[in-house]
Design a protein around this motif. Structure first.
Motif, PDB file in Angstrom:
ATOM      1  N   ALA A 116       0.830  -1.210   0.000  1.00 31.83           N
ATOM      2  CA  ALA A 116       0.000   0.000   0.000  1.00 31.83           C
ATOM      3  C   ALA A 116       0.862   1.256   0.000  1.00 31.83           C
ATOM      4  CB  ALA A 116      -0.924   0.000   1.223  1.00 31.83           C
ATOM      5  N   ILE A 117       1.906   1.255   0.836  1.00 28.68           N
ATOM      6  CA  ILE A 117       2.801   2.407   0.874  1.00 28.68           C
ATOM      7  C   ILE A 117       3.532   2.557  -0.446  1.00 28.68           C
ATOM      8  CG2 ILE A 117       4.869   3.348   1.973  1.00 28.68           C
ATOM      9  CD1 ILE A 117       3.945   2.084   4.570  1.00 28.68           C
ATOM     10  N   GLY A 118       3.949   1.436  -1.013  1.00 24.04           N
ATOM     11  CA  GLY A 118       4.655   1.481  -2.285  1.00 24.04           C
ATOM     12  C   GLY A 118       3.769   1.947  -3.426  1.00 24.04           C
ATOM     13  N   ASP A 119       2.460   1.581  -3.380  1.00 23.64           N
ATOM     14  CA  ASP A 119       1.553   1.972  -4.455  1.00 23.64           C
ATOM     15  C   ASP A 119       1.301   3.472  -4.497  1.00 23.64           C
ATOM     16  OD1 ASP A 119       1.327  -0.585  -5.336  1.00 23.64           O
ATOM     17  OD2 ASP A 119      -0.518  -1.030  -4.222  1.00 23.64           O
ATOM     18  N   VAL A 120       1.510   4.165  -3.351  1.00 22.89           N
ATOM     19  CA  VAL A 120       1.281   5.608  -3.340  1.00 22.89           C
ATOM     20  C   VAL A 120       2.186   6.299  -4.354  1.00 22.89           C
ATOM     21  CG1 VAL A 120       1.447   7.687  -1.920  1.00 22.89           C
ATOM     22  CG2 VAL A 120       0.553   5.567  -0.945  1.00 22.89           C
ATOM     23  N   ARG A 121       3.443   5.842  -4.400  1.00 20.24           N
ATOM     24  CA  ARG A 121       4.394   6.370  -5.389  1.00 20.24           C
ATOM     25  C   ARG A 121       5.196   5.200  -5.929  1.00 20.24           C
ATOM     26  NH1 ARG A 121       7.787   9.847  -1.942  1.00 20.24           N
ATOM     27  NH2 ARG A 121       9.008  10.188  -3.819  1.00 20.24           N
ATOM     28  N   SER A 122       4.530   4.345  -6.712  1.00 18.69           N
ATOM     29  CA  SER A 122       5.137   3.109  -7.193  1.00 18.69           C
ATOM     30  C   SER A 122       6.345   3.372  -8.086  1.00 18.69           C
ATOM     31  CB  SER A 122       4.101   2.279  -7.949  1.00 18.69           C
ATOM     32  OG  SER A 122       3.542   3.032  -9.016  1.00 18.69           O
ATOM     33  N   ASP A 123       6.267   4.446  -8.889  1.00 13.71           N
ATOM     34  CA  ASP A 123       7.389   4.749  -9.767  1.00 13.71           C
ATOM     35  C   ASP A 123       8.637   5.079  -8.959  1.00 13.71           C
ATOM     36  OD1 ASP A 123       6.154   6.996  -8.776  1.00 13.71           O
ATOM     37  OD2 ASP A 123       6.616   8.243 -10.525  1.00 13.71           O
ATOM     38  N   SER A 124       8.470   5.826  -7.865  1.00 17.47           N
ATOM     39  CA  SER A 124       9.597   6.169  -7.010  1.00 17.47           C
ATOM     40  C   SER A 124      10.188   4.931  -6.354  1.00 17.47           C
ATOM     41  CB  SER A 124       9.143   7.162  -5.936  1.00 17.47           C
ATOM     42  OG  SER A 124      10.172   7.415  -5.019  1.00 17.47           O
ATOM     43  N   THR A 125       9.320   3.994  -5.951  1.00 20.89           N
ATOM     44  CA  THR A 125       9.801   2.766  -5.308  1.00 20.89           C
ATOM     45  C   THR A 125      10.695   1.976  -6.250  1.00 20.89           C
ATOM     46  OG1 THR A 125       7.761   2.677  -4.003  1.00 20.89           O
ATOM     47  CG2 THR A 125       9.071   0.659  -4.142  1.00 20.89           C
ATOM     48  N   GLU A 126      10.283   1.847  -7.499  1.00 17.66           N
ATOM     49  CA  GLU A 126      11.071   1.089  -8.471  1.00 17.66           C
ATOM     50  C   GLU A 126      12.412   1.771  -8.751  1.00 17.66           C
ATOM     51  OE1 GLU A 126       8.617   0.758 -11.877  1.00 17.66           O
ATOM     52  OE2 GLU A 126       7.110  -0.516 -10.916  1.00 17.66           O
ATOM     53  N   VAL A 127      12.398   3.082  -8.898  1.00 14.43           N
ATOM     54  CA  VAL A 127      13.627   3.817  -9.182  1.00 14.43           C
ATOM     55  C   VAL A 127      14.594   3.712  -8.007  1.00 14.43           C
ATOM     56  CG1 VAL A 127      14.605   6.102  -9.614  1.00 14.43           C
ATOM     57  CG2 VAL A 127      12.532   5.402 -10.795  1.00 14.43           C
ATOM     58  N   ARG A 128      14.072   3.871  -6.803  1.00 16.23           N
ATOM     59  CA  ARG A 128      14.921   3.771  -5.621  1.00 16.23           C
ATOM     60  C   ARG A 128      15.558   2.386  -5.515  1.00 16.23           C
ATOM     61  NH1 ARG A 128      14.696   7.354  -1.330  1.00 16.23           N
ATOM     62  NH2 ARG A 128      13.350   9.162  -1.634  1.00 16.23           N
ATOM     63  N   ALA A 129      14.772   1.354  -5.756  1.00 15.88           N
ATOM     64  CA  ALA A 129      15.308  -0.006  -5.671  1.00 15.88           C
ATOM     65  C   ALA A 129      16.466  -0.201  -6.642  1.00 15.88           C
ATOM     66  CB  ALA A 129      14.196  -1.017  -5.941  1.00 15.88           C
ATOM     67  N   GLU A 130      16.324   0.343  -7.828  1.00 11.30           N
ATOM     68  CA  GLU A 130      17.390   0.221  -8.813  1.00 11.30           C
ATOM     69  C   GLU A 130      18.615   1.051  -8.413  1.00 11.30           C
ATOM     70  OE1 GLU A 130      18.066   0.668 -13.666  1.00 11.30           O
ATOM     71  OE2 GLU A 130      16.057   0.827 -12.792  1.00 11.30           O
ATOM     72  N   ILE A 131      18.379   2.235  -7.854  1.00 10.20           N
ATOM     73  CA  ILE A 131      19.492   3.075  -7.393  1.00 10.20           C
ATOM     74  C   ILE A 131      20.294   2.345  -6.315  1.00 10.20           C
ATOM     75  CG2 ILE A 131      20.091   5.162  -6.101  1.00 10.20           C
ATOM     76  CD1 ILE A 131      17.775   6.559  -7.501  1.00 10.20           C
ATOM     77  N   TYR A 132      19.591   1.776  -5.348  1.00 13.08           N
ATOM     78  CA  TYR A 132      20.281   1.117  -4.244  1.00 13.08           C
ATOM     79  C   TYR A 132      21.056  -0.119  -4.718  1.00 13.08           C
ATOM     80  CZ  TYR A 132      17.202   4.074  -1.427  1.00 13.08           C
ATOM     81  OH  TYR A 132      16.541   5.148  -0.880  1.00 13.08           O
ATOM     82  N   SER A 133      20.442  -0.893  -5.604  1.00 20.40           N
ATOM     83  CA  SER A 133      21.120  -2.108  -6.080  1.00 20.40           C
ATOM     84  C   SER A 133      22.380  -1.764  -6.875  1.00 20.40           C
ATOM     85  CB  SER A 133      20.167  -2.946  -6.940  1.00 20.40           C
ATOM     86  OG  SER A 133      19.778  -2.237  -8.110  1.00 20.40           O
ATOM     87  N   LYS A 134      22.299  -0.743  -7.726  1.00 18.90           N
ATOM     88  CA  LYS A 134      23.476  -0.353  -8.511  1.00 18.90           C
ATOM     89  C   LYS A 134      24.538   0.314  -7.637  1.00 18.90           C
ATOM     90  CE  LYS A 134      21.330   0.010 -13.070  1.00 18.90           C
ATOM     91  NZ  LYS A 134      21.105   0.865 -14.263  1.00 18.90           N
ATOM     92  N   THR A 135      24.108   1.043  -6.606  1.00 16.89           N
ATOM     93  CA  THR A 135      25.065   1.651  -5.682  1.00 16.89           C
ATOM     94  C   THR A 135      25.860   0.575  -4.950  1.00 16.89           C
ATOM     95  OG1 THR A 135      23.647   3.591  -5.353  1.00 16.89           O
ATOM     96  CG2 THR A 135      25.329   3.165  -3.692  1.00 16.89           C
ATOM     97  N   ILE A 136      25.167  -0.445  -4.440  1.00 17.40           N
ATOM     98  CA  ILE A 136      25.838  -1.545  -3.745  1.00 17.40           C
ATOM     99  C   ILE A 136      26.753  -2.307  -4.700  1.00 17.40           C
ATOM    100  CG2 ILE A 136      25.447  -3.744  -2.559  1.00 17.40           C
ATOM    101  CD1 ILE A 136      22.844  -2.547  -1.472  1.00 17.40           C
ATOM    102  N   GLU A 137      26.287  -2.476  -5.934  1.00 23.66           N
ATOM    103  CA  GLU A 137      27.093  -3.192  -6.929  1.00 23.66           C
ATOM    104  C   GLU A 137      28.403  -2.452  -7.215  1.00 23.66           C
ATOM    105  OE1 GLU A 137      26.738  -4.388 -11.652  1.00 23.66           O
ATOM    106  OE2 GLU A 137      24.911  -4.071 -10.480  1.00 23.66           O
ATOM    107  N   GLU A 138      28.333  -1.118  -7.348  1.00 24.48           N
ATOM    108  CA  GLU A 138      29.548  -0.348  -7.614  1.00 24.48           C
ATOM    109  C   GLU A 138      30.486  -0.338  -6.402  1.00 24.48           C
ATOM    110  OE1 GLU A 138      29.386   3.454  -9.374  1.00 24.48           O
ATOM    111  OE2 GLU A 138      27.954   2.897 -10.949  1.00 24.48           O
ATOM    112  N   LEU A 139      29.932  -0.310  -5.201  1.00 26.00           N
ATOM    113  CA  LEU A 139      30.762  -0.338  -3.999  1.00 26.00           C
ATOM    114  C   LEU A 139      31.513  -1.665  -3.885  1.00 26.00           C
ATOM    115  CD1 LEU A 139      28.391   1.349  -1.381  1.00 26.00           C
ATOM    116  CD2 LEU A 139      30.539   2.268  -2.250  1.00 26.00           C
ATOM    117  N   ARG A 140      30.843  -2.744  -4.252  1.00 25.84           N
ATOM    118  CA  ARG A 140      31.469  -4.063  -4.173  1.00 25.84           C
ATOM    119  C   ARG A 140      32.544  -4.247  -5.236  1.00 25.84           C
ATOM    120  NH1 ARG A 140      26.224  -8.098  -3.329  1.00 25.84           N
ATOM    121  NH2 ARG A 140      25.916  -7.691  -1.089  1.00 25.84           N
ATOM    122  N   SER A 141      32.364  -3.611  -6.373  1.00 22.99           N
ATOM    123  CA  SER A 141      33.280  -3.832  -7.491  1.00 22.99           C
ATOM    124  C   SER A 141      34.529  -2.951  -7.453  1.00 22.99           C
ATOM    125  CB  SER A 141      32.548  -3.602  -8.822  1.00 22.99           C
ATOM    126  OG  SER A 141      32.094  -2.258  -8.912  1.00 22.99           O
TER     127      SER A 141
END
Length: 453
Positions: free
Chosen positions: A314-339
């Motif tokens: 329900a919280i995610g549906d309020v701004r679903s587009d933001s949730t998806e973008v944030r998830a991708e930002i965090y995953s790529k940030t962690i990926e770059e830190l690890r590499s």
């Protein structure tokens, strides 16, 4: 009838600080006058467009006053928190010098405004034992909250959307400097160089920011006001201000604030009543019963799992587009830190590439902990900042006499929202709230009537 209303809604008057619902300017100390005047004038700072420079402007004023009256800047040995914050600023400056030609690197002016100025403020407050009474500061913030509620009524029912969009009313600073949206790189609904009282998310959702430029800042500042409201002795004033703050936080559409605010209030209740004999026993008993029921009784476990899943969706549906973008930002940030081991230790020179072709959604953004600290400043910078944060907590506890619980609640609130909120420490206004925590403290009984700095 007028006198009855005044006595009912007026703050508790125990030291002639108030006259009816109005504060008495003569009863304020010099420090309280400076703080209250600038809080009340927050809308003017917004209209002028120089809100970002509020901290250095006020600091220059204090330095000028000190030099005029004492012919020196009265500073004692700095605390560990001040030293750590200045070291963090020096580390950031060193990173800039080593990566001076990197596009998108941090600016010297940002470090001065966001890190050096707050450090000097904390140094000055600790050196001169500056004390600001909670009631005086809460009154000034109440005035601003009332203005925000009135502004919301006008925006909702009177003022048309075309009055502000697209970027129709520039700030005074924009009129003088001539900066435009193209020059600053901001979007049509996210531009601090124009007077935009709300942002439009999706097709019709309004995220109100009022006088604080971004909805996230609004949620952050108003959440802090809510914690101050809980420490007010006048219960009617306290509850009305708290409810108004909750309403504005909802209007801001800042999801992390929706979650963190009640958590901090619950923590405050437990800590505030921990000295009572029966409260710890009841609290731990409830934790034990809830934990056993949730984890050991299958129907309860399934019910809890379904509720958490539904609430998250329900919280995610309020701004679903933001949730998806944030998830991708965090995953790529962690990926770059690890590499990149060197970047993990020392930090990147600038934020990474945009995600989904959104200019402000870059790798290493949208999280103070993961982005601003780990990605940009590495493990070294993160450790230095954590030393500052822990030392600040310790100093507040060490000087807890006369200090309201709101100070600790504000720091806990900042800690929680920094998980997904990059802007938590990226604005002079939000940094000044931390400075305010250091100064919020009742004067000693023997010094009442003496004007503190």
């Amino acid at each position: 009838m007028t006198q009855l209303l005044k006595s009912k809604f007026a703050p508790t008057n125990t030291d002639n600080l108030f006259s009816g619902i109005w504060i008495r300017w003569q009863a304020l100390t010099l420090g309280e006058r400076l703080a209250c005047a600038n809080i009340v004038l927050i809308p003017i700072w917004w209209i002028s467009g120089i809100y970002r420079h509020m901290s250095p402007f006020l600091l220059l004023g204090v330095i000028g006053y000190e030099w005029q009256k004492y012919k020196e800047i009265r500073l004692k040995r700095p605390t560990i928190a001040v030293v750590a914050l200045l070291l963090f600023a020096m580390y950031q400056i060193a990173k800039i010098l080593f990566a001076y030609d990197v596009p998108g690197r941090e600016k010297f002016s940002n470090i001065f405004v966001m890190t050096i100025c707050p450090a000097i403020w904390l140094w000055y407050i600790g050196s001169n034992n500056v004390r600001l009474r909670l009631k005086a500061i809460a009154w000034a913030f109440t005035f601003v909250v009332v203005l925000m509620l009135g502004f919301w009524v006008l925006l909702q029912f009177v003022l048309p959307e075309t009055l502000f969009f697209p970027n129709n009313i520039p700030t005074l600073a924009t009129l003088i400097t001539g900066q435009t949206t193209e020059e600053t790189g901001f979007t049509q609904t996210n531009n601090p160089y124009y007077l935009l009282p709300y942002q439009i998310a999706g097709e019709s959702l309004r995220r109100y920011n009022f006088f604080f430029v971004y909805p996230e800042y609004t949620a952050l500042i108003v959440g802090c006001i809510g914690f101050m409201a809980l420490d007010l002795k006048n219960r009617l004033w306290s509850w009305l201000l708290l409810l108004a703050c909750v309403f504005i936080i909802v209007l801001s559409g800042t999801r992390i604030a929706w979650l963190a605010f009640p958590v901090v209030i619950g923590s405050r209740y437990i800590i505030g009543n921990f000295s009572k004999r029966y409260i710890p026993a009841i609290a731990f008993a409830l934790i034990a019963v809830v934990s056993f029921t949730a984890l050991s009784v299958p129907p309860a476990t399934r019910l809890l799992e379904n509720q958490v899943t539904q609430s998250t969706e329900a919280i995610g549906d309020v701004r679903s587009d933001s949730t998806e973008v944030r998830a991708e930002i965090y995953s790529k940030t962690i990926e770059e830190l690890r590499s990149n081991e060197d970047a993990l230790i020392w930090g990147h020179a600038a934020r990474g590439k945009p995600v989904q072709n959104i200019s402000f959604a870059r790798v290493g953004s949208h999280s103070f902990i993961l982005g601003t600290l780990l990605y940009l400043n590495g493990i070294v910078g993160t450790v230095i900042f954590l030393v500052f944060w822990g030392a600040l907590f310790y100093w507040l506890y060490k000087t807890r006499s006369g200090r309201p619980l709101a100070c600790f609640c504000i720091l806990l609130f900042y800690s929680l929202v920094s998980i997904t909120l990059e802007l938590v420490y990226g604005n002079s206004t939000s940094a000044l709230m931390i400075v305010l925590c250091a100064a919020l403290r009742e004067p000693k009984p023997s010094l009442q009537g003496v004007h503190h700095a």
